[in-house]
Every structure is written in structure tokens, then in C-alpha cells.
Design a protein around this motif. Sequence first.
Motif, PDB file in Angstrom:
ATOM      1  N   ILE A  55       0.842  -1.200   0.000  1.00 38.91           N
ATOM      2  CA  ILE A  55       0.000   0.000   0.000  1.00 38.91           C
ATOM      3  C   ILE A  55       0.875   1.247   0.000  1.00 38.91           C
ATOM      4  N   ASN A  56       1.902   1.245   0.841  1.00 40.22           N
ATOM      5  CA  ASN A  56       2.816   2.394   0.897  1.00 40.22           C
ATOM      6  C   ASN A  56       3.553   2.574  -0.427  1.00 40.22           C
ATOM      7  N   GLU A  66      -7.374   4.002  -9.166  1.00 36.94           N
ATOM      8  CA  GLU A  66      -7.363   2.754  -9.937  1.00 36.94           C
ATOM      9  C   GLU A  66      -5.936   2.293 -10.204  1.00 36.94           C
ATOM     10  N   VAL A  67      -5.067   3.235 -10.553  1.00 31.48           N
ATOM     11  CA  VAL A  67      -3.659   2.900 -10.804  1.00 31.48           C
ATOM     12  C   VAL A  67      -2.993   2.412  -9.524  1.00 31.48           C
ATOM     13  N   MET A  68      -3.281   3.070  -8.410  1.00 32.52           N
ATOM     14  CA  MET A  68      -2.679   2.669  -7.143  1.00 32.52           C
ATOM     15  C   MET A  68      -3.149   1.273  -6.717  1.00 32.52           C
ATOM     16  N   ILE A  69      -4.404   0.949  -6.987  1.00 35.94           N
ATOM     17  CA  ILE A  69      -4.918  -0.385  -6.662  1.00 35.94           C
ATOM     18  C   ILE A  69      -4.167  -1.455  -7.452  1.00 35.94           C
ATOM     19  N   ILE A 313      -8.030  -3.936  -1.209  1.00 37.77           N
ATOM     20  CA  ILE A 313      -6.956  -2.937  -1.353  1.00 37.77           C
ATOM     21  C   ILE A 313      -7.533  -1.531  -1.364  1.00 37.77           C
ATOM     22  N   ALA A 314      -8.628  -1.351  -2.096  1.00 40.63           N
ATOM     23  CA  ALA A 314      -9.254  -0.024  -2.217  1.00 40.63           C
ATOM     24  C   ALA A 314      -9.658   0.500  -0.844  1.00 40.63           C
ATOM     25  N   SER A 315     -10.091  -0.385   0.038  1.00 42.13           N
ATOM     26  CA  SER A 315     -10.527   0.048   1.373  1.00 42.13           C
ATOM     27  C   SER A 315      -9.377   0.559   2.232  1.00 42.13           C
ATOM     28  N   LYS A 316      -8.142   0.308   1.800  1.00 36.65           N
ATOM     29  CA  LYS A 316      -6.978   0.706   2.574  1.00 36.65           C
ATOM     30  C   LYS A 316      -6.389   2.033   2.131  1.00 36.65           C
ATOM     31  N   PHE A 317      -6.965   2.633   1.060  1.00 38.77           N
ATOM     32  CA  PHE A 317      -6.490   3.945   0.612  1.00 38.77           C
ATOM     33  C   PHE A 317      -7.378   5.040   1.184  1.00 38.77           C
TER      34      PHE A 317
END
Length: 317
Positions: A55-56, A66-69, A313-317
Amino acid sequence: MNQLESLKKFTTVVIDSSDIQSIQKYHPEDATTNPAIILRSVKSDSYKFLVNDAINYAKKQGGSKEVMIVNASDKIAVNIGTEILKYIPGRISTEIDSRLSFNTIESISKAKKLINMYKANGIEDHRILIKLAATWEGIRAAEEIEKNGIKCNLTLIFSVNQARACAEANVFLISPFVGRIYDWHNKQNFTPQYLVDKDPGVKLIKDIYNYYKNHQYKTIIMGASFRRIEQIIALAGCDYLTISPILLKELQNNYEPLTKKLKLFFNKVISDSSLISESEFRWEHNQNPMAVEKLSEGIRQFSIDQYTLDKLIASKF
């Protein structure tokens, strides 16, 4: 000597799991992962530090959510693979996003990205297998990836036709799914008494084994997706077998004699000396209802697992 020890004399044993305790207990040569295994790992507290690192990493790379996921998802798979490699002497199979199963160019791009991520973690190319679904597009992607010195694992193999195309593309390894083939046939024509000699998944491995050996292909056959210990015992002598911790435990606790079962004999399956064409591949594939259904189902299920992972993953941003 237990059956697991005996099996290792004839076959390279691979673990189908990311569980470190199981890896330490059964001492496999290699390990395989897939979206379902990665998803279970993400939900486990033991891999929490690797998820946080991913995540970091994605946040530092920036871009849209979307790109970060996508970046976090790729990094999680690589981080878990890197951790597993600390406990095995051989290779880790890391799977390309199944949603790219019909996109050759994007599959190649994703493979290069994963390899570079592994390199950033200090892992050399020779310890990685890029795992792709054995669609026509996936096989063509693997062919190009292999030309760059990266080894591939073609998964979701349900027919000699798929196996032939993979060998002609000079891929390193294929994974025929014994258990899923057995499931399909058992559902179509249920029989309460199990006879391993009649098992269609076991038969497919034998057909591919003999076809490959008679044609002197170097592609490794790795039986996968086992439901019963009898299937594994019947395939002792196959190049590789990837086995779940549950069945590895059963083999380890069984002291019945285990001998090499696979033996070469002349196999007339597919005698054409020319390379298989795309139209021939698609035609032959569609003549096999089981292969059509199980390949499609496998891709869909892995994509569902990937979507679920994306949501986590999305829930962690």
C-alpha cells in the motif's frame, strides 16, 4: 520411508500454497500461487506487513486510485512471492491478472512489470515463473516472454491440444488440472466407486506425458489441482506435481510402498508434424466441451478473486 519421501525420488514436489509453516514442514522444491491463494494471504495476519508495504509503495508511485490499486495488487503478489522464496530452493510461480487472459500485449507488459518488481526485491529472474492461462493469447505472450529469458508456467491446461501449443511455443512448464477435470466428468456421470485407472484427469496427464516424451519436447509437465491422494500416487514419475498442504500431510503420514507409475509408451495422439495454427487450436479446443467450460470457469473464478482483492486494497487507501 513415507510416501512423500518416496515421491520425491521420482518427481519434483511443489507446494500449492503460500503458508510458510507448511512450506517449512514439507520442504518442497518450488511453490505456486494464484489469485485465490494471494487473497487468502492478504486476509492472514502473518502477511499484514507485506500488504502494508505494498500500500505504501502504491501511494509513493502515485496516480489515480485505480492505478494505485493495480500497483498495490502487483506489489502484494511479488512481496508474498519474495517471502516464500526465503524458504524454498527453487522457483515461485506468480500469476498474471486473469483479466488479461485474452490480451497478449498487456500480458507481456504485466510480466515485465512483475519481473522488475522482483528485481527491486533482490530476486533474480531464474527464481520466478510467470503464470498465464493457456489461452491462445496467453500462449503467444509466454512465447515472447520466454525469448527474453523469463520462464513461464502455463496454467488451466485441460487438453492435449493446449499442451501441444505450449510445447511448440517452447514454454518452460505447463500445469494440467487433474482435479478439475475429475470434477467435471464426475458431475456429468457420477459414480460412487472411485477407480484411479478410470480417472480422466490422470489419463490426460499420461497422454500429455507420452506425447511430450515421444516428441522430445523439453516443456515440464506439472500435475496440479488434486482432489485425492490416489491421483498423486498414480502420477508418481511425472516431472513435477504441485500439491496442497492437506494432501502433502496425507502423503507424509502414509507408509504404504510408492513406486514410479508413469512409464513411456508410444502414443498416437496428434501425429501432425506441423505447428498448430490459431484456427486449428480454437477449433480443436471447441470440440472438447470439458476444456471449454473449465478454462472459461477457471479464468472467471480467478478474476472474481482478483476483484475481491481489489476491493480489499481499495478500502486501505
